[in-house]
Design an enzyme around this catalytic site. Sequence first.
Site, mmCIF file in Angstrom:
data_model
loop_
_atom_site.group_PDB
_atom_site.id
_atom_site.type_symbol
_atom_site.label_atom_id
_atom_site.label_comp_id
_atom_site.label_asym_id
_atom_site.label_seq_id
_atom_site.Cartn_x
_atom_site.Cartn_y
_atom_site.Cartn_z
ATOM 1 C CG HIS A 23 -3.181 69.041 109.385
ATOM 2 N ND1 HIS A 23 -2.257 69.106 107.860
ATOM 3 C CD2 HIS A 23 -2.862 67.077 108.704
ATOM 4 C CE1 HIS A 23 -2.222 68.048 106.909
ATOM 5 N NE2 HIS A 23 -1.771 67.101 108.029
ATOM 6 C CG ASP A 54 -6.480 73.131 106.946
ATOM 7 O OD1 ASP A 54 -5.700 72.077 107.748
ATOM 8 O OD2 ASP A 54 -6.827 73.094 105.458
ATOM 9 N N GLY A 98 -1.004 66.492 100.586
ATOM 10 C CA GLY A 98 -1.869 66.065 99.774
ATOM 11 C C GLY A 98 -2.339 65.417 98.472
ATOM 12 C CG HIS A 119 1.628 64.443 104.563
ATOM 13 N ND1 HIS A 119 1.550 66.296 105.288
ATOM 14 C CD2 HIS A 119 0.010 64.313 105.567
ATOM 15 C CE1 HIS A 119 1.163 66.131 106.195
ATOM 16 N NE2 HIS A 119 -0.089 65.477 106.343
ATOM 17 C CD GLU A 148 -2.237 60.028 105.282
ATOM 18 O OE1 GLU A 148 -3.738 60.579 105.819
ATOM 19 O OE2 GLU A 148 -1.985 60.554 104.191
ATOM 20 C CG ASP A 191 -3.924 63.418 110.120
ATOM 21 O OD1 ASP A 191 -3.697 64.445 109.369
ATOM 22 O OD2 ASP A 191 -4.611 62.524 109.457
#
Length: 371
Positions: free
Chosen positions: A27, A29, A186, A213, A216, A313
């Site tokens: 990611h 961010d 999210g 995603h 998880e 990740d």
Amino acid sequence: MTIDPFGDARVEGVSIRSLPKVSLHDHLDGGLRPDTIVELAEEAGVDLPETDPARLASWFARQSDSGTLEKYLETFAVTTAVMQTRAALTRVAKEFVEDLAEDGVIYGEVRWAPEQHLAGGLTLEEAVEAVQEGIEQGEDAADDDGRSIRVGQLLTAMRQNDRSAEIARLAVAFRDEGVVGFDLAGPEDGHPASAHEAAFALLGESFLPVTVHAGEGAGPASIRSALLDGRALRLGHGVRIAEDLEIVGREGEEVRVRFGDLARWVRDREIPLELAPSSNLQTGATAAWGKTLEDHPFDLLYQLGFAVTVNTDNRLMSRTSLTRELALLVHTFDYGLDDLEAFQLNAAAGAFLPVEEREELIELIGEGFAA
């Protein structure tokens, strides 16, 4: 065991950092340099929990080691706050690529959510252009430094919001300008892929690759929805597919397993699992099996023939690198060079690239490991 995320490790006498690697789940961010956050925060007037880069890095690591995905995600409020201008997005993307290249990555896919970077007045299109500019600057800088890397964008829609169709259209519009696919991220539990039918229909009609995603923060039902409703070609994490496996016996070191229909489909179709060992422990994705890397079902999935890939990740939150993740697996499961090569080949085969370019990537990996 402590392994320096910025250091190196060796397997069979070979530097892991020097090996050609593929990064599929990383990611934007979640990969900022701490000193960059401090500088950007000062420019933007953003308050930080720590203003010393080293202490800030430690803060992110502590906050992220929460045991739940929801708590883990709260740390991103800090990083996204300093990524609200074109200049900031371009700088962060450039450094992101440089850091991947420094870690030996030759192909990467960077995922990020444009909808989270509009507070400074940017449009969705301007945000994508800013990130692409940074990616290209990073690729050029790496090339000047003697490292070859290519990075594609995965545009992410946040599953708790209602902009997924808009982000899907954005991804399709930029498919020839750096975007290679779409991602849904999210809070997973309670926000299945089925809630974003319009987005996935558009992506399917446009033949744009999708990763979701799943597996998880929620279990097999979420994975099923990602595959059937989201038309996912890869699973973001997917670690909880192991819940659809039943261990029915052991003979020495060999484990006999009964497959559920979902697990067998994922294994037999070679659907890549974007596993991130350190992150999976931090978010509690592996809580059903234990709290240490030894308990992670990574090795079970690998030995059973699943298309496992290794990812970071979020390098900042997990204080890690791809070299470190591989080193941890080597130490924990006694893997050798052949195993590490298999993980990279799985990732190359699952990359959102045309088949000719995937074959070239596979050749580069083979040559790099042979050397």
